[in-house]
Design a protein around this motif. Structure first.
Motif, PDB file in Angstrom:
ATOM      1  N   VAL A  26       0.821  -1.214   0.000  1.00 41.21           N
ATOM      2  CA  VAL A  26       0.000   0.000   0.000  1.00 41.21           C
ATOM      3  C   VAL A  26       0.855   1.265   0.000  1.00 41.21           C
ATOM      4  N   ALA A  27       1.737   1.400   0.973  1.00 39.27           N
ATOM      5  CA  ALA A  27       2.452   2.668   1.157  1.00 39.27           C
ATOM      6  C   ALA A  27       3.446   2.956   0.037  1.00 39.27           C
ATOM      7  N   ILE A  28       4.285   2.001  -0.301  1.00 42.07           N
ATOM      8  CA  ILE A  28       5.292   2.241  -1.343  1.00 42.07           C
ATOM      9  C   ILE A  28       4.653   2.521  -2.707  1.00 42.07           C
ATOM     10  N   PRO A  29       3.672   1.734  -3.156  1.00 41.41           N
ATOM     11  CA  PRO A  29       3.042   2.086  -4.438  1.00 41.41           C
ATOM     12  C   PRO A  29       2.323   3.437  -4.413  1.00 41.41           C
ATOM     13  N   ALA A  30       1.715   3.784  -3.281  1.00 37.87           N
ATOM     14  CA  ALA A  30       1.011   5.072  -3.197  1.00 37.87           C
ATOM     15  C   ALA A  30       1.990   6.229  -3.286  1.00 37.87           C
ATOM     16  N   VAL A  31       3.104   6.138  -2.589  1.00 33.01           N
ATOM     17  CA  VAL A  31       4.082   7.228  -2.595  1.00 33.01           C
ATOM     18  C   VAL A  31       4.804   7.310  -3.930  1.00 33.01           C
ATOM     19  N   SER A  32       5.132   6.180  -4.513  1.00 28.41           N
ATOM     20  CA  SER A  32       5.895   6.195  -5.768  1.00 28.41           C
ATOM     21  C   SER A  32       5.035   6.545  -6.982  1.00 28.41           C
ATOM     22  N   SER A  33       3.747   6.652  -6.814  1.00 29.96           N
ATOM     23  CA  SER A  33       2.868   6.998  -7.927  1.00 29.96           C
ATOM     24  C   SER A  33       2.911   8.477  -8.289  1.00 29.96           C
ATOM     25  N   TYR A  34       3.445   9.288  -7.408  1.00 27.28           N
ATOM     26  CA  TYR A  34       3.449  10.732  -7.620  1.00 27.28           C
ATOM     27  C   TYR A  34       4.876  11.253  -7.738  1.00 27.28           C
ATOM     28  N   SER A  35       5.025  12.407  -8.411  1.00 26.11           N
ATOM     29  CA  SER A  35       6.365  12.958  -8.610  1.00 26.11           C
ATOM     30  C   SER A  35       6.640  14.184  -7.740  1.00 26.11           C
ATOM     31  N   ARG A  36       5.621  14.956  -7.437  1.00 24.39           N
ATOM     32  CA  ARG A  36       5.829  16.155  -6.624  1.00 24.39           C
ATOM     33  C   ARG A  36       5.905  15.784  -5.149  1.00 24.39           C
ATOM     34  N   LEU A  37       6.698  16.551  -4.410  1.00 25.87           N
ATOM     35  CA  LEU A  37       6.915  16.249  -2.995  1.00 25.87           C
ATOM     36  C   LEU A  37       5.623  16.329  -2.195  1.00 25.87           C
ATOM     37  N   TRP A  38       4.820  17.365  -2.422  1.00 26.82           N
ATOM     38  CA  TRP A  38       3.607  17.512  -1.629  1.00 26.82           C
ATOM     39  C   TRP A  38       2.609  16.394  -1.936  1.00 26.82           C
ATOM     40  N   GLU A  39       2.614  15.874  -3.160  1.00 25.13           N
ATOM     41  CA  GLU A  39       1.738  14.756  -3.483  1.00 25.13           C
ATOM     42  C   GLU A  39       2.200  13.480  -2.778  1.00 25.13           C
ATOM     43  N   ARG A  40       3.518  13.298  -2.711  1.00 25.35           N
ATOM     44  CA  ARG A  40       4.052  12.126  -2.012  1.00 25.35           C
ATOM     45  C   ARG A  40       3.763  12.192  -0.517  1.00 25.35           C
ATOM     46  N   VAL A  41       3.877  13.385   0.060  1.00 24.16           N
ATOM     47  CA  VAL A  41       3.574  13.555   1.481  1.00 24.16           C
ATOM     48  C   VAL A  41       2.097  13.292   1.735  1.00 24.16           C
ATOM     49  N   ALA A  42       1.241  13.784   0.862  1.00 31.66           N
ATOM     50  CA  ALA A  42      -0.195  13.547   1.008  1.00 31.66           C
ATOM     51  C   ALA A  42      -0.520  12.061   0.877  1.00 31.66           C
ATOM     52  N   SER A  47      -2.002   7.049   3.460  1.00 28.83           N
ATOM     53  CA  SER A  47      -1.687   5.643   3.717  1.00 28.83           C
ATOM     54  C   SER A  47      -1.673   5.361   5.215  1.00 28.83           C
ATOM     55  N   ILE A  48      -1.123   6.291   5.988  1.00 29.62           N
ATOM     56  CA  ILE A  48      -1.137   6.134   7.448  1.00 29.62           C
ATOM     57  C   ILE A  48      -2.567   6.195   7.974  1.00 29.62           C
ATOM     58  N   TYR A  49      -3.382   7.048   7.368  1.00 24.24           N
ATOM     59  CA  TYR A  49      -4.791   7.140   7.738  1.00 24.24           C
ATOM     60  C   TYR A  49      -5.510   5.810   7.475  1.00 24.24           C
ATOM     61  N   VAL A  50      -5.226   5.199   6.337  1.00 24.06           N
ATOM     62  CA  VAL A  50      -5.816   3.902   6.006  1.00 24.06           C
ATOM     63  C   VAL A  50      -5.341   2.841   6.993  1.00 24.06           C
ATOM     64  N   LEU A  51      -4.062   2.853   7.343  1.00 20.00           N
ATOM     65  CA  LEU A  51      -3.534   1.900   8.323  1.00 20.00           C
ATOM     66  C   LEU A  51      -4.242   2.058   9.663  1.00 20.00           C
ATOM     67  N   ALA A  52      -4.429   3.283  10.098  1.00 25.74           N
ATOM     68  CA  ALA A  52      -5.128   3.522  11.364  1.00 25.74           C
ATOM     69  C   ALA A  52      -6.568   3.015  11.309  1.00 25.74           C
ATOM     70  N   ALA A  53      -7.238   3.226  10.187  1.00 21.83           N
ATOM     71  CA  ALA A  53      -8.609   2.733  10.043  1.00 21.83           C
ATOM     72  C   ALA A  53      -8.644   1.210  10.079  1.00 21.83           C
ATOM     73  N   LEU A  54      -7.697   0.564   9.427  1.00 21.50           N
ATOM     74  CA  LEU A  54      -7.639  -0.903   9.460  1.00 21.50           C
ATOM     75  C   LEU A  54      -7.370  -1.421  10.870  1.00 21.50           C
ATOM     76  N   LEU A  55      -6.506  -0.739  11.604  1.00 24.59           N
ATOM     77  CA  LEU A  55      -6.230  -1.147  12.982  1.00 24.59           C
ATOM     78  C   LEU A  55      -7.464  -0.991  13.869  1.00 24.59           C
ATOM     79  N   VAL A  56      -8.187   0.098  13.692  1.00 21.50           N
ATOM     80  CA  VAL A  56      -9.405   0.312  14.486  1.00 21.50           C
ATOM     81  C   VAL A  56     -10.430  -0.769  14.184  1.00 21.50           C
ATOM     82  N   VAL A  57     -10.619  -1.088  12.915  1.00 17.47           N
ATOM     83  CA  VAL A  57     -11.571  -2.142  12.547  1.00 17.47           C
ATOM     84  C   VAL A  57     -11.141  -3.482  13.139  1.00 17.47           C
ATOM     85  N   GLY A  58      -9.853  -3.784  13.092  1.00 20.30           N
ATOM     86  CA  GLY A  58      -9.357  -5.032  13.666  1.00 20.30           C
ATOM     87  C   GLY A  58      -9.546  -5.112  15.164  1.00 20.30           C
TER      88      GLY A  58
END
Length: 73
Positions: A26-42, A47-58
């Protein structure tokens, strides 16, 4: 090795392998899909938000299983 030690080892391995799978799938493909720094940070933040949601559901599902264990078994 005691039962508690085996349980702790399995939980630690599951956590490490699960985090590695999340980063690799999830994280590496999401970050490597963009070229601008602010897009990679977003993408990293989301991705961290998705991880937190998955942890809460678990945790919620695990809590329900533990709470309802007498009815399940």
């Amino acid at each position: 090795m005691s039962n508690a030690a085996i349980t702790n080892l399995v939980a630690a391995c599951a956590g490490v392998f699960g985090l590695a799978a999340f980063v690799g799938l999830v994280a590496i493909p999401a970050v490597s899909s963009y070229s601008r720094l602010w897009e990679r940070v977003a993408a990293a933040f989301l991705s961290i938000y998705v991880l937190a949601a998955l942890l809460v559901v678990g945790v919620v599902i695990g809590g329900i299983v533990v709470y309802e264990w007498d009815r399940i078994v």
